[in-house]
Design a protein around this motif. Structure first.
Motif, PDB file in Angstrom:
ATOM      1  N   MET A   3     -10.766  48.557  -4.745  1.00 46.48           N
ATOM      2  CA  MET A   3     -10.882  48.630  -3.204  1.00 46.48           C
ATOM      3  C   MET A   3      -9.487  48.692  -2.502  1.00 46.48           C
ATOM      4  O   MET A   3      -8.633  48.169  -2.942  1.00 46.48           O
ATOM      5  N   ARG A   4      -9.692  49.244  -1.600  1.00 47.74           N
ATOM      6  CA  ARG A   4      -8.253  49.474  -0.643  1.00 47.74           C
ATOM      7  C   ARG A   4      -8.086  48.239   0.581  1.00 47.74           C
ATOM      8  O   ARG A   4      -9.208  47.988   0.931  1.00 47.74           O
ATOM      9  N   VAL A   5      -6.964  47.983   0.332  1.00 45.91           N
ATOM     10  CA  VAL A   5      -6.708  46.695   1.473  1.00 45.91           C
ATOM     11  C   VAL A   5      -5.630  47.200   2.163  1.00 45.91           C
ATOM     12  O   VAL A   5      -4.482  47.728   1.735  1.00 45.91           O
ATOM     13  N   LYS A   6      -5.885  47.255   3.603  1.00 38.13           N
ATOM     14  CA  LYS A   6      -4.859  47.556   4.683  1.00 38.13           C
ATOM     15  C   LYS A   6      -4.279  46.250   5.364  1.00 38.13           C
ATOM     16  O   LYS A   6      -5.139  45.373   5.620  1.00 38.13           O
ATOM     17  N   TYR A   7      -3.279  46.436   5.731  1.00 39.91           N
ATOM     18  CA  TYR A   7      -2.401  45.259   6.428  1.00 39.91           C
ATOM     19  C   TYR A   7      -2.000  45.967   7.765  1.00 39.91           C
ATOM     20  O   TYR A   7      -1.374  46.937   7.626  1.00 39.91           O
ATOM     21  N   PHE A   8      -2.067  45.248   8.835  1.00 44.37           N
ATOM     22  CA  PHE A   8      -1.704  45.577  10.044  1.00 44.37           C
ATOM     23  C   PHE A   8      -0.613  44.561  10.724  1.00 44.37           C
ATOM     24  O   PHE A   8      -0.771  43.478  10.588  1.00 44.37           O
ATOM     25  N   ALA A   9       0.246  44.948  11.752  1.00 45.89           N
ATOM     26  CA  ALA A   9       1.264  44.218  12.450  1.00 45.89           C
ATOM     27  C   ALA A   9       1.881  43.289  11.685  1.00 45.89           C
ATOM     28  O   ALA A   9       2.455  43.574  10.620  1.00 45.89           O
ATOM     29  N   TRP A  10       1.950  41.948  11.847  1.00 45.94           N
ATOM     30  CA  TRP A  10       2.736  41.045  11.232  1.00 45.94           C
ATOM     31  C   TRP A  10       2.147  40.587   9.782  1.00 45.94           C
ATOM     32  O   TRP A  10       3.019  40.229   9.274  1.00 45.94           O
ATOM     33  N   VAL A  11       1.107  41.023   9.538  1.00 38.81           N
ATOM     34  CA  VAL A  11       0.398  40.928   8.334  1.00 38.81           C
ATOM     35  C   VAL A  11       1.101  41.767   7.209  1.00 38.81           C
ATOM     36  O   VAL A  11       1.460  41.486   6.320  1.00 38.81           O
ATOM     37  N   ARG A  12       1.129  43.095   7.899  1.00 35.83           N
ATOM     38  CA  ARG A  12       2.009  43.897   7.151  1.00 35.83           C
ATOM     39  C   ARG A  12       3.339  43.729   6.776  1.00 35.83           C
ATOM     40  O   ARG A  12       3.899  43.875   5.686  1.00 35.83           O
ATOM     41  N   VAL A  35       3.756  40.831   4.240  1.00 31.74           N
ATOM     42  CA  VAL A  35       3.182  41.338   2.896  1.00 31.74           C
ATOM     43  C   VAL A  35       4.146  42.268   2.045  1.00 31.74           C
ATOM     44  O   VAL A  35       4.705  42.332   1.201  1.00 31.74           O
ATOM     45  N   GLY A  36       4.791  43.068   3.032  1.00 32.44           N
ATOM     46  CA  GLY A  36       5.828  44.189   2.747  1.00 32.44           C
ATOM     47  C   GLY A  36       5.133  45.530   2.462  1.00 32.44           C
ATOM     48  O   GLY A  36       6.052  46.360   2.036  1.00 32.44           O
ATOM     49  N   VAL A  37       3.891  45.893   2.636  1.00 34.08           N
ATOM     50  CA  VAL A  37       3.203  47.179   2.226  1.00 34.08           C
ATOM     51  C   VAL A  37       2.087  47.274   3.427  1.00 34.08           C
ATOM     52  O   VAL A  37       1.761  46.251   3.705  1.00 34.08           O
ATOM     53  N   ALA A  38       1.691  48.608   3.617  1.00 36.31           N
ATOM     54  CA  ALA A  38       0.756  48.681   4.619  1.00 36.31           C
ATOM     55  C   ALA A  38      -0.682  48.926   4.046  1.00 36.31           C
ATOM     56  O   ALA A  38      -1.594  48.349   4.560  1.00 36.31           O
ATOM     57  N   GLU A  39      -0.785  49.234   2.779  1.00 38.48           N
ATOM     58  CA  GLU A  39      -1.970  49.127   2.004  1.00 38.48           C
ATOM     59  C   GLU A  39      -1.609  49.249   0.591  1.00 38.48           C
ATOM     60  O   GLU A  39      -0.707  49.620   0.140  1.00 38.48           O
ATOM     61  N   GLU A  40      -2.611  48.862  -0.160  1.00 35.77           N
ATOM     62  CA  GLU A  40      -2.643  48.960  -1.395  1.00 35.77           C
ATOM     63  C   GLU A  40      -4.048  49.019  -2.112  1.00 35.77           C
ATOM     64  O   GLU A  40      -5.039  48.666  -1.449  1.00 35.77           O
ATOM     65  N   VAL A  96     -19.625  39.148   2.774  1.00 36.96           N
ATOM     66  CA  VAL A  96     -19.517  39.540   1.198  1.00 36.96           C
ATOM     67  C   VAL A  96     -18.652  40.863   1.365  1.00 36.96           C
ATOM     68  O   VAL A  96     -19.073  41.710   1.857  1.00 36.96           O
ATOM     69  N   ILE A  97     -17.837  40.942   0.238  1.00 37.27           N
ATOM     70  CA  ILE A  97     -17.094  42.268   0.110  1.00 37.27           C
ATOM     71  C   ILE A  97     -17.517  43.098  -1.047  1.00 37.27           C
ATOM     72  O   ILE A  97     -17.056  44.169  -1.131  1.00 37.27           O
ATOM     73  N   ALA A  98     -18.741  42.937  -1.571  1.00 35.02           N
ATOM     74  CA  ALA A  98     -19.340  43.666  -2.587  1.00 35.02           C
ATOM     75  C   ALA A  98     -19.418  44.865  -2.303  1.00 35.02           C
ATOM     76  O   ALA A  98     -20.218  45.062  -1.101  1.00 35.02           O
ATOM     77  N   GLY A  99     -18.916  46.053  -2.694  1.00 35.84           N
ATOM     78  CA  GLY A  99     -19.511  47.292  -2.192  1.00 35.84           C
ATOM     79  C   GLY A  99     -18.292  47.844  -1.140  1.00 35.84           C
ATOM     80  O   GLY A  99     -18.446  48.890  -0.539  1.00 35.84           O
ATOM     81  N   ALA A 100     -17.538  47.206  -0.781  1.00 29.56           N
ATOM     82  CA  ALA A 100     -16.569  47.476   0.292  1.00 29.56           C
ATOM     83  C   ALA A 100     -15.819  48.645  -0.205  1.00 29.56           C
ATOM     84  O   ALA A 100     -15.324  48.439  -1.162  1.00 29.56           O
ATOM     85  N   ARG A 101     -15.265  49.780   0.348  1.00 32.67           N
ATOM     86  CA  ARG A 101     -14.200  50.641   0.200  1.00 32.67           C
ATOM     87  C   ARG A 101     -12.954  50.205   0.901  1.00 32.67           C
ATOM     88  O   ARG A 101     -11.947  50.484   0.017  1.00 32.67           O
ATOM     89  N   GLU A 102     -13.093  49.660   1.698  1.00 36.40           N
ATOM     90  CA  GLU A 102     -11.870  49.430   2.536  1.00 36.40           C
ATOM     91  C   GLU A 102     -11.748  47.874   3.475  1.00 36.40           C
ATOM     92  O   GLU A 102     -12.881  47.765   3.647  1.00 36.40           O
ATOM     93  N   ILE A 103     -10.970  47.163   3.222  1.00 34.28           N
ATOM     94  CA  ILE A 103     -10.947  45.991   4.005  1.00 34.28           C
ATOM     95  C   ILE A 103      -9.428  45.870   4.651  1.00 34.28           C
ATOM     96  O   ILE A 103      -8.322  45.932   4.045  1.00 34.28           O
ATOM     97  N   ALA A 104      -9.460  45.373   5.819  1.00 39.02           N
ATOM     98  CA  ALA A 104      -8.481  45.449   6.659  1.00 39.02           C
ATOM     99  C   ALA A 104      -8.167  43.927   7.240  1.00 39.02           C
ATOM    100  O   ALA A 104      -8.983  43.333   7.559  1.00 39.02           O
ATOM    101  N   PHE A 105      -6.822  43.491   7.328  1.00 36.03           N
ATOM    102  CA  PHE A 105      -6.268  42.380   7.716  1.00 36.03           C
ATOM    103  C   PHE A 105      -5.466  42.547   8.874  1.00 36.03           C
ATOM    104  O   PHE A 105      -4.509  43.410   8.678  1.00 36.03           O
TER     105      PHE A 105
END
Length: 83
Positions: free
Chosen positions: A1-10, A13-18, A67-76
């Motif tokens: 699954m793709r995880v995206k990070y925004f603002a100070w979370v990004r 973490v040091g990356v925008a997504e992974e 629940v995250i099962a089946g998620a294509r993308e999760i953003a924080f």
């Protein structure tokens, strides 16, 4: 699954997504935050206050017990402020 990070979370973490493959016992957004936190110091710093982190699954806001099962993308992201 793709995880995206925004603002100070990004920034912390040091990356925008992974792309990640969490273990089978990671079932909820809260579980995912815990697992990501265990991946290293930068993740631990980004998620040190999990109650303030907001999440979205496939662009829909969700609660930590979602629940995250089946998620294509999760953003924080941090809480939003108006302006």
């Amino acid at each position: 699954m793709r995880v995206k990070y925004f603002a100070w979370v990004r920034e912390r973490v040091g990356v925008a997504e992974e792309t990640v493959e969490p273990p089978a016992d990671v079932r909820t957004v809260s579980d995912l935050i815990g697992w990501l936190s265990s991946r290293g110091e930068t993740y631990a710093h980004a998620f040190e206050k999990p109650k303030v982190i907001r999440a979205a699954i496939d662009q829909a806001h969700v609660k930590p017990d979602a629940v995250i099962a089946g998620a294509r993308e999760i953003a924080f992201f941090p809480p939003m402020t108006g302006g």
